[in-house]
Design a protein around this motif. Structure first.
Motif, mmCIF file in Angstrom:
data_model
loop_
_atom_site.group_PDB
_atom_site.id
_atom_site.type_symbol
_atom_site.label_atom_id
_atom_site.label_comp_id
_atom_site.label_asym_id
_atom_site.label_seq_id
_atom_site.Cartn_x
_atom_site.Cartn_y
_atom_site.Cartn_z
ATOM 1 N N ARG A 285 -35.733 38.859 32.865
ATOM 2 C CA ARG A 285 -34.593 38.074 32.392
ATOM 3 C C ARG A 285 -34.955 36.606 32.385
ATOM 4 O O ARG A 285 -35.830 36.167 33.112
ATOM 5 C CB ARG A 285 -33.384 38.280 33.301
ATOM 6 N N GLY A 286 -34.236 35.854 31.574
ATOM 7 C CA GLY A 286 -34.453 34.414 31.508
ATOM 8 C C GLY A 286 -33.280 33.726 30.850
ATOM 9 O O GLY A 286 -32.325 34.371 30.416
ATOM 10 N N LEU A 287 -33.346 32.413 30.788
ATOM 11 C CA LEU A 287 -32.310 31.594 30.166
ATOM 12 C C LEU A 287 -32.843 31.000 28.877
ATOM 13 O O LEU A 287 -33.960 30.485 28.842
ATOM 14 C CB LEU A 287 -31.888 30.465 31.109
ATOM 15 N N MET A 288 -32.025 31.057 27.813
ATOM 16 C CA MET A 288 -32.371 30.432 26.544
ATOM 17 C C MET A 288 -31.133 29.805 25.943
ATOM 18 O O MET A 288 -30.014 30.243 26.207
ATOM 19 C CB MET A 288 -32.933 31.453 25.559
ATOM 20 N N THR A 289 -31.340 28.789 25.115
ATOM 21 C CA THR A 289 -30.237 28.145 24.413
ATOM 22 C C THR A 289 -30.079 28.779 23.038
ATOM 23 O O THR A 289 -31.041 28.854 22.275
ATOM 24 C CB THR A 289 -30.507 26.640 24.261
ATOM 25 N N SER A 290 -28.890 29.256 22.743
ATOM 26 C CA SER A 290 -28.532 29.883 21.460
ATOM 27 C C SER A 290 -29.537 30.940 21.006
ATOM 28 O O SER A 290 -30.057 30.870 19.896
ATOM 29 C CB SER A 290 -28.393 28.816 20.374
ATOM 30 N N PRO A 291 -29.815 31.937 21.828
ATOM 31 C CA PRO A 291 -30.781 32.964 21.430
ATOM 32 C C PRO A 291 -30.161 34.024 20.521
ATOM 33 O O PRO A 291 -28.941 34.156 20.444
ATOM 34 C CB PRO A 291 -31.177 33.587 22.768
ATOM 35 N N LYS A 292 -31.003 34.760 19.837
ATOM 36 C CA LYS A 292 -30.578 35.895 19.024
ATOM 37 C C LYS A 292 -31.495 37.061 19.344
ATOM 38 O O LYS A 292 -32.697 36.864 19.570
ATOM 39 C CB LYS A 292 -30.670 35.557 17.538
ATOM 40 N N GLU A 293 -30.933 38.254 19.353
ATOM 41 C CA GLU A 293 -31.753 39.434 19.609
ATOM 42 C C GLU A 293 -32.815 39.558 18.531
ATOM 43 O O GLU A 293 -32.554 39.303 17.358
ATOM 44 C CB GLU A 293 -30.868 40.678 19.651
ATOM 45 N N GLY A 294 -34.019 39.921 18.950
ATOM 46 C CA GLY A 294 -35.137 40.047 18.021
ATOM 47 C C GLY A 294 -36.010 38.809 17.947
ATOM 48 O O GLY A 294 -37.137 38.880 17.476
#
Length: 80
Positions: free
Chosen positions: A53-62
């Motif tokens: 797991r991690g943190l991202m800004t405005s991610p999208k699957e894929g």
């Protein structure tokens, strides 16, 4: 004196190779399998294909994420 000058120039030209920076290699990209939840700043908990797991800004699957400055945050990057 002139010989010393030529020796100094030769040493500097060879010595500069020692100070060249090595090419930084990007950490391997991880594919986002699932976006778990996000806060009001669009920072989201994501689950990657390898189960981490991690943190991202405005991610999208894929999309793909590469490790950022911290161990827990990731930035977008090209896939493998």
């Amino acid at each position: 004196m002139l010989g010393f000058f030529f020796i100094l120039i030769a040493l500097l030209s060879v010595g500069c190779d020692q100070f060249q920076q090595m090419k930084a290699q990007r950490p391997p990209a991880l594919k986002i399998e699932r976006v778990v939840r996000c806060n009001k700043y669009k920072t989201c908990i994501v689950v990657f294909a390898n189960g981490t797991r991690g943190l991202m800004t405005s991610p999208k699957e894929g999309e793909y994420g590469c490790r950022s400055i911290s161990h827990y945050s990731y930035i977008r990057c090209d896939g493998p």
